[in-house]
Enzyme design. Structure first.
Site, PDB file in Angstrom:
ATOM      1  N   LYS A  79       0.848  -1.198   0.000  1.00 40.34           N
ATOM      2  CA  LYS A  79       0.000   0.000   0.000  1.00 40.34           C
ATOM      3  C   LYS A  79       0.878   1.239   0.000  1.00 40.34           C
ATOM      4  O   LYS A  79       1.901   1.302   0.702  1.00 40.34           O
ATOM      5  CB  LYS A  79      -0.916  -0.024   1.238  1.00 40.34           C
ATOM      6  N   SER A 154      -9.729   2.459   2.927  1.00 39.02           N
ATOM      7  CA  SER A 154      -8.866   3.153   1.984  1.00 39.02           C
ATOM      8  C   SER A 154      -7.963   2.226   1.186  1.00 39.02           C
ATOM      9  O   SER A 154      -7.466   2.598   0.137  1.00 39.02           O
ATOM     10  CB  SER A 154      -8.001   4.168   2.734  1.00 39.02           C
ATOM     11  N   SER A 178      -9.719   0.106   7.115  1.00 41.38           N
ATOM     12  CA  SER A 178      -9.184   0.117   5.747  1.00 41.38           C
ATOM     13  C   SER A 178      -8.508  -1.161   5.275  1.00 41.38           C
ATOM     14  O   SER A 178      -8.180  -1.274   4.098  1.00 41.38           O
ATOM     15  CB  SER A 178      -8.206   1.272   5.582  1.00 41.38           C
TER      16      SER A 178
HETATM   17  N1  GLN Z   1     -12.931   4.726   6.208  1.00 39.58           N
HETATM   18  C1  GLN Z   1     -12.315   5.190   7.408  1.00 39.58           C
HETATM   19  C2  GLN Z   1     -11.926   6.629   7.255  1.00 39.58           C
HETATM   20  O1  GLN Z   1     -12.251   7.186   6.270  1.00 39.58           O
HETATM   21  C3  GLN Z   1     -11.135   4.320   7.749  1.00 39.58           C
HETATM   22  C4  GLN Z   1      -9.893   4.688   7.058  1.00 39.58           C
HETATM   23  C5  GLN Z   1      -8.737   3.834   7.425  1.00 39.58           C
HETATM   24  O2  GLN Z   1      -8.872   2.804   8.093  1.00 39.58           O
HETATM   25  N2  GLN Z   1      -7.567   4.282   7.004  1.00 39.58           N
HETATM   26  O3  GLN Z   1     -11.301   7.214   8.083  1.00 39.58           O
END
Ligand code: GLN
Length: 504
Positions: A79, A154, A178
């Site tokens: 990632k 994400s 994410s």
């Molecule tokens: N969807 C969540 C957010 O927007 C989690 C993001 C993440 O785990 N990096 O913050």
């Protein structure tokens, strides 16, 4: 030799160890697959130019009789939130376009030391803010099950790469879901380890008290193999836990027989059912719970009364920490600088941040600085921290009665691209089931539980365990995986998503 991209990491590792396959062949097969499908999927922001050379070095070492780690020669997608010396690291943002790090993130360095071959950097929502990968400054990633749908976020790039057989393994980051939510919508496996169990050194910080790095894979065993490589204490990370961890691969192998389910107490959270959950998701979850019960588990309904405030607390704590972490993108130290002729330092900084950050990042910086401002600190940030403590107590109470908690990993299956892009609150609601674990620092795993009866798309089941009990998740996850893949007559991903040549 069968298509090397279809093998699990464990299978590929065995082929490599036996000498039947070289790492150059395995790596080339995945690079070919990327060339074939990534135009459609868009999982990668950057494909490594060094992968074949690195694979050759592993092959030479093996030829020379050197002792190699189990995953040596297996390709890995990384990632883009993790910094790498030999590829750009952007965290999905324009403000870091082309940025080259002088060092590798610890998890990347450990992966390289174990002989894994980084294939490239995967797409993500900008600075890991989002649940659909549509907030990437470089365009969205698409779900291999249906290219009109989101791959989660994400870390949609890492999940899609693994689901589309572009990589057997990937690294992700999970601040509020994410790793687990993308696993849920792509039919893959994802683990958020115990906070402090895997180093965050070299992970571009979103919210430091919530961020965790973890594995993404197609099987529970593969995730365990990668977790064994990346986990453990790191002196570069002040929050890294001391002490030894058991082998997670061994836990997955042990769990596969299903013995672990006999007498296992599984808590089902009353507050994470019904309203807000798509019927097909609830149904698949119910079927997995029934399968666990049939295999000897005891299902206990538990209450976690403060989980309903988790999203509200998270969206104060996260923006507060993010606004501080992102202050370092000041046009001087990293990445982009927009010149303002005759302007002051402030003018340059402001123009740079205006051009370099996307709308979601700006929204959260504004929210975070507001929540931290003198007059509002107690009302917002202070209250959110209190809620965080109450959620931790909910977990402690639950784990006094049960061994693991089970929930659907997310409330819906993959939605269509664009569907929630203009509705931040609808986007935030995707992490309903995953956020409590980040607030409490406990580990969570998402394992495929089937296809939703209403739209035929993948659904994941999440298991949560007390801090440091990650091995329990591998045992239980592997046990359910065995039962369900037997029932399906093979892995869920063999049910042929559109991109894999199927007619789902
Ligand atoms: N969807 C969540 C957010 O927007 C989690 C993001 C993440 O785990 N990096 O913050």
């Amino acid at each position: 030799m069968a298509d090397l991209t279809r093998l699990t990491a464990a299978e590929l590792a065995a082929e490599l160890a036996s000498g039947a396959v070289s790492s150059v062949e395995a790596t080339q097969a995945h690079l070919d697959r990327i060339a074939q499908v990534d135009g459609d999927v868009g999982a990668f922001l950057h494909v490594s130019e060094h992968a074949i050379d690195q694979a050759k070095r592993i092959d030479d070492a093996r030829q020379a009789g050197e002792e190699l780690a189990e995953l040596a020669g297996v390709p890995l997608a990384v990632k883009d939130v993790l910094v790498t010396t030999d590829m750009p690291s952007t965290s999905g943002s324009k403000i870091l376009e082309g940025y080259m790090s002088p060092y590798d993130a610890t998890v990347v360095a450990k992966s390289r030391a174990a002989g894994l071959i980084p294939l490239g950097k995967t797409n993500m929502d900008e600075f890991a803010m989002g649940s659909s990968t549509e907030h990437s400054a470089y365009g969205p990633t698409r779900n291999p099950w249906d290219l009109d749908r989101i791959p989660g976020g994400s870390g949609g790039g890492s999940a899609a790469a693994v689901a589309a057989f572009e990589a057997p393994l990937a690294l992700g980051s999970d601040t509020g879901g994410s790793i687990r939510q993308p696993a849920h919508v792509t039919g893959t496996v994802g683990i958020k380890p115990t906070y402090g169990g895997v180093s965050r050194y070299g992970a571009i910080a979103l919210a430091s008290s919530l961020d965790q790095i973890g594995p993404v894979s197609r099987t529970v065993l593969d995730a365990g193999l990668l977790h064994d490589v990346i986990g453990g204490h790191d002196p570069h990370d002040a929050t890294s836990l001391e002490g030894d961890w058991p082998s997670f691969a061994a836990a997955a192998r042990e769990g596969a027989s299903g013995e672990v389910l006999k007498g296992l107490k599984v808590g089902v959270v009353r507050e994470l059912q019904g309203e807000g959950f798509q019927p097909g998701v609830s149904e698949s979850f119910g079927a997995s719970i029934a399968a666990l019960e049939k295999a000897g588990a005891e299902i206990v309904e538990i209450s976690a009364p403060h989980f309903e405030y988790a999203i509200a607390a998270y969206y104060l704590i996260l923006p507060a920490e993010a606004s501080s972490n992102l202050a370092k993108f000041d046009s001087v130290r990293f990445g982009l600088r927009v010149d303002v002729p005759g302007g002051t330092v402030e003018d340059v900084m402001s123009a740079t941040r205006d051009a370099g950050f996307g709308p979601e990042v700006k929204r959260r910086i504004i929210l975070g600085t507001y929540a931290l401002s003198a007059g509002y600190y107690d009302a917002y940030y202070g209250s959110a921290q209190k809620v965080r403590t109450l959620i931790q107590q909910d977990f402690a109470n639950a784990f006094a009665d049960v061994d693991v908690i089970a929930t659907p990993s997310a409330p819906t299956t993959a939605f269509r691209l664009g569907e929630k892009l203009d509705d931040p609150l609808a986007m935030y609601a995707n992490d309903l089931a995953t956020i409590p674990a980040n607030l409490a620092g406990v580990p969570g795993i998402s394992v495929p539980s089937g296809l939703a009866s209403d739209d035929g798309l993948p659904v994941g089941i999440q298991f949560l365990a007390p801090a440091r009990e990650d091995a329990r998740l591998y045992r239980v996850g592997a046990a359910l995986e065995t039962i369900l893949t037997d029932e399906w007559g093979g892995p869920l991903l063999d049910r042929a998503p559109e991109l894999n040549g199927g007619t789902r």
